[in-house]
Scaffold this motif. Structure first.
Motif, PDB file in Angstrom:
ATOM      1  N   HIS A   1       0.850  -1.117  -0.052  1.00  0.00           N
ATOM      2  CA  HIS A   1      -0.182  -0.148  -0.120  1.00  0.00           C
ATOM      3  C   HIS A   1       0.929   1.167   0.114  1.00  0.00           C
TER       4      HIS A   1
ATOM      5  N   ASP B   1       2.949   1.974   3.163  1.00  0.00           N
ATOM      6  CA  ASP B   1       4.056   1.269   3.441  1.00  0.00           C
ATOM      7  C   ASP B   1       5.325   1.621   3.300  1.00  0.00           C
TER       8      ASP B   1
ATOM      9  N   HIS C   1       0.339  -7.574   2.563  1.00  0.00           N
ATOM     10  CA  HIS C   1       1.861  -7.471   2.635  1.00  0.00           C
ATOM     11  C   HIS C   1       2.491  -8.856   2.383  1.00  0.00           C
TER      12      HIS C   1
END
Ligand SMILES: [Zn+2]
Length: 280
Positions: free
Chosen positions: A14, A17, A147
């Motif tokens: 994202h 991050d 993730h």
């Protein structure tokens, strides 16, 4: 000695991050290294805290502007925030891929997109999500699976980029070094820290810029103080970003960082002053 400029590829699930290694990217960009940042998703499905909070209210008290905002509109705002954040750290090559989040899945299309980016950028260094599911810090919730899936996608793309295809003239590429940001690990797992004390303010500004995630200035300051300050505490400096190596490094000789040599020989008081930013 490292004298050739390096090319860095940062691949995250994202937009937000990226911030976990942003100070390190800022240091390298300022020294002439090239940084490409990729977000696998536009982040429309994650961290829409305003929508979450609005939906907690009784229907008659809800703000229609927030309730009726489309995923595309939210994604556009987040993209704008993300690009501004990257600029703070001298990063202009920002690529937002259009894969859906919530959840993002490692598809062949996603792997192939990353493989093409590796051929395009031909990075020396990859900074990306950690590919380990084990350990207490493993993220088990469906929302955060993005993730792990990103980690598996880039791992596969990395392998394929170094493998020639029959009938293809594509020049293979092998990435020299891969690192995972320390935020995904416990303190005793960190391999090394990068001192980002000079970049603390930019890290705070980056949090403030992600205002679509509900971030306020006081929240941003608190978060960065604790987050990078916590790593800094272990590192013995004001602010730090920790990293874990994907593989042990082979050195031509033992290198003792300047930081360690200075700390070993200077008055202890200097160390305390450096922790609170009173000394360079
Ligand atoms: Zn994320």
């Amino acid at each position: 000695m490292q004298d050739q400029p390096l090319r860095f590829l940062v691949v995250k699930a994202h937009p937000h991050d990226f911030t976990h290694c942003a100070g390190t990217c800022g240091i390298h960009a300022a020294q002439g290294d090239a940084i490409t940042v990729v977000s696998m998703t536009n982040g429309a499905g994650t961290h829409n805290e305003r929508l979450h909070d609005e939906l907690l209210k009784p229907a008659e008290e809800q703000d229609p502007a927030i309730i009726n905002q489309s995923a595309d509109d939210y994604a556009r705002i987040k993209e704008e925030e993300f690009r501004k954040v990257c600029t703070l750290f001298g990063v202009t090559d920002v690529r937002i891929l259009d894969f859906p989040d919530k959840p993002f899945h490692k598809t062949q299309e996603a792997v192939e997109a990353l493989r093409q980016i590796i051929y395009d950028v031909r990075p020396h260094v990859l900074i990306t999500q950690r590919p380990y599911l084990s350990g207490r810090h493993g993220m088990a919730s469906a929302a955060h699976n993005d993730h792990d899936e990103t980690a598996f996608a880039i791992l596969e793309a990395q392998g394929l980029a170094g493998t020639p295809d029959y009938g293809s003239r594509q020049r293979p590429h092998t990435i020299a070094a891969t690192y995972y940001p320390g935020v995904y690990f416990m303190p005793d797992e960190i391999d090394f820290y990068v001192d980002i004390s000079d970049w603390k303010e930019q890290r705070i500004q980056a949090e403030i810029l992600f205002s679509s995630q509900g971030h306020t200035e006081s929240f941003a300051r608190k978060r960065i103080e604790i987050h990078t300050g916590h790593a800094g505490w272990y590192a013995g400096t004001g602010c730090a970003e920790g990293f874990v190596r994907a593989a042990p490094e082979v050195l031509s000789r033992i290198h003792v960082p300047e930081f360690a040599l200075r700390r070993a020989s200077e008055p202890r008081q200097n160390h305390l002053k450096r922790m609170v930013g009173e000394l360079e």
